[in-house]
Design a protein around this motif. Sequence first.
Motif, PDB file in Angstrom:
ATOM      1  N   ALA A  94       0.829  -1.210   0.000  1.00 31.12           N
ATOM      2  CA  ALA A  94       0.000   0.000   0.000  1.00 31.12           C
ATOM      3  C   ALA A  94       0.863   1.259   0.000  1.00 31.12           C
ATOM      4  O   ALA A  94       0.525   2.265  -0.647  1.00 31.12           O
ATOM      5  N   LEU A  95       1.993   1.218   0.719  1.00 30.67           N
ATOM      6  CA  LEU A  95       2.911   2.361   0.717  1.00 30.67           C
ATOM      7  C   LEU A  95       3.511   2.558  -0.675  1.00 30.67           C
ATOM      8  O   LEU A  95       3.619   3.694  -1.159  1.00 30.67           O
TER       9      LEU A  95
ATOM     10  N   THR B 138       3.746   5.661  -5.668  1.00 32.81           N
ATOM     11  CA  THR B 138       3.534   5.697  -7.122  1.00 32.81           C
ATOM     12  C   THR B 138       2.566   6.803  -7.501  1.00 32.81           C
ATOM     13  O   THR B 138       2.796   7.551  -8.467  1.00 32.81           O
ATOM     14  N   ARG B 139       1.472   6.924  -6.748  1.00 28.52           N
ATOM     15  CA  ARG B 139       0.505   7.994  -7.034  1.00 28.52           C
ATOM     16  C   ARG B 139       1.144   9.364  -6.860  1.00 28.52           C
ATOM     17  O   ARG B 139       0.973  10.262  -7.701  1.00 28.52           O
TER      18      ARG B 139
ATOM     19  N   VAL C 288       3.999   9.167   2.321  1.00 29.30           N
ATOM     20  CA  VAL C 288       4.040   8.418   3.578  1.00 29.30           C
ATOM     21  C   VAL C 288       3.019   8.949   4.576  1.00 29.30           C
ATOM     22  O   VAL C 288       2.451   8.183   5.363  1.00 29.30           O
ATOM     23  N   CYS C 289       2.760  10.254   4.563  1.00 23.75           N
ATOM     24  CA  CYS C 289       1.741  10.789   5.472  1.00 23.75           C
ATOM     25  C   CYS C 289       0.350  10.283   5.081  1.00 23.75           C
ATOM     26  O   CYS C 289      -0.453   9.914   5.946  1.00 23.75           O
ATOM     27  N   GLU C 290       0.074  10.245   3.776  1.00 24.26           N
ATOM     28  CA  GLU C 290      -1.203   9.697   3.310  1.00 24.26           C
ATOM     29  C   GLU C 290      -1.347   8.243   3.759  1.00 24.26           C
ATOM     30  O   GLU C 290      -2.387   7.831   4.278  1.00 24.26           O
ATOM     31  N   TRP C 291      -0.302   7.465   3.562  1.00 24.25           N
ATOM     32  CA  TRP C 291      -0.322   6.044   3.914  1.00 24.25           C
ATOM     33  C   TRP C 291      -0.413   5.819   5.416  1.00 24.25           C
ATOM     34  O   TRP C 291      -1.091   4.900   5.885  1.00 24.25           O
ATOM     35  N   ALA C 292       0.266   6.667   6.196  1.00 24.71           N
ATOM     36  CA  ALA C 292       0.335   6.478   7.648  1.00 24.71           C
ATOM     37  C   ALA C 292      -0.888   7.009   8.383  1.00 24.71           C
ATOM     38  O   ALA C 292      -1.007   6.832   9.589  1.00 24.71           O
TER      39      ALA C 292
END
Length: 309
Positions: A111-112, A117-118, A147-151
Motif C-alpha cells: 500500500a505504501l 507511485t501515485r 508516507v503521510c497519506e499512507w500512515a
Amino acid sequence: MITLNLSDLKSAGSTIALLRDPYRFISRRASELGADAFLTRLLLRPTTCMTGVEAAGVFYDPARFQRAGAAPGALQKTLFGQGGVQGLDGEDHRQRKAMFLQIVQPDRVEALAESVTRSWRRAVDDWEAVGRIQLYPRLQELLTLAVCEWAGVPLPAAEVEDRTRQLSALFDEAGQIGVSHLRSRAARRAADRWAAAVIDHVRAGKLDPPPSSAAYVVAHHREPNGRPMASRVAGVELLNVLRPTIATAVYITLVAHALDAHPAWRKRLATGDGSEDTAFVEEVRRHYPFFPAVAAVVREDFHWGATCS
C-alpha cells in the motif's frame, strides 16, 4: 581469526578524522593498520571500531551488546529522537519492534508503494511542465506526501513545505556541526510536537485513521507494563515511520546518479522484464553506503577470538 590493533588508544582520539570522512574512516584506518578492528577514542571515550563479516556477527549479539546509551546525544536529539526503539533493549525493545513489524506487514508495504507511485505520477506532471528540477528536494516532498497519506497523518497543502523541511532535516543535518546541527535540533522539537499532537488527536477520537495505519497502531500500542506510550514517545515512534521513508530520497537520488554514470543500464532496465531491477538497486546500496557506522555498548567484558598487533 580477527586482528585487533591497539595503537590508536594511545592518541588523543579520532573524532575529527571520523567527522571529516565518516563513511570511509573505519575501513581506511583498519586497512592502514592491517587489522579488522582497532581501539581508538571517540568523543574522548575508548572505542573499538570493527569491520568485516566476522565482526558484524559478533556486533549483533544482544547478549554482548546493548543499544541503550550507545548513540551520541546529538543523534538522539535529532535523528533518532529520545525514547524511541533505537535506545531500547530486552523485552521493551522486542515489544516495540513488534509494533513496527505490524506496521510493515507485506500488504501495508504494498500500500505504501502504491501511495508513492501515485505521488510520483502527480509530481512528474509538474516536473515536466517546469523542464528542469533539483531531484533530491523534490523527492523528499513527494515521499512526505506519500508516507503521510499512507500512515494516516493529515498533511494540509499549506504545511507540506514546512513538514518536508522538518522531517528531512532530521537525517540531512543531524550529524553536521554548527548551524546545520542546530537547525536539525529545532526541526526535531517542532516535529515531535506535531507528531505528539497527531497521537493525541487519534486517542481523543478527533482523527480516525484506518486501524492498519501507522498513526492508529502507534497511538494504541501497549508497552510491556500494559500502558500506552506517553504521547511524546509515541510521536517519536510515529516519526520513526515517516522519517526513514522520506530518507529513501537519498537512495533514489543515488540510483539516478548510477543510471547517469552508467547510461547503458538506463536502456537495459527500461526495456528489460524487471528481473534485473532489484539486483541493480541492491548494487547501488552496496556501492553507495547510507549509514557511516552503527554503535552499541558492551554489556560486560568478554573474550573473543582475536589476535592483537
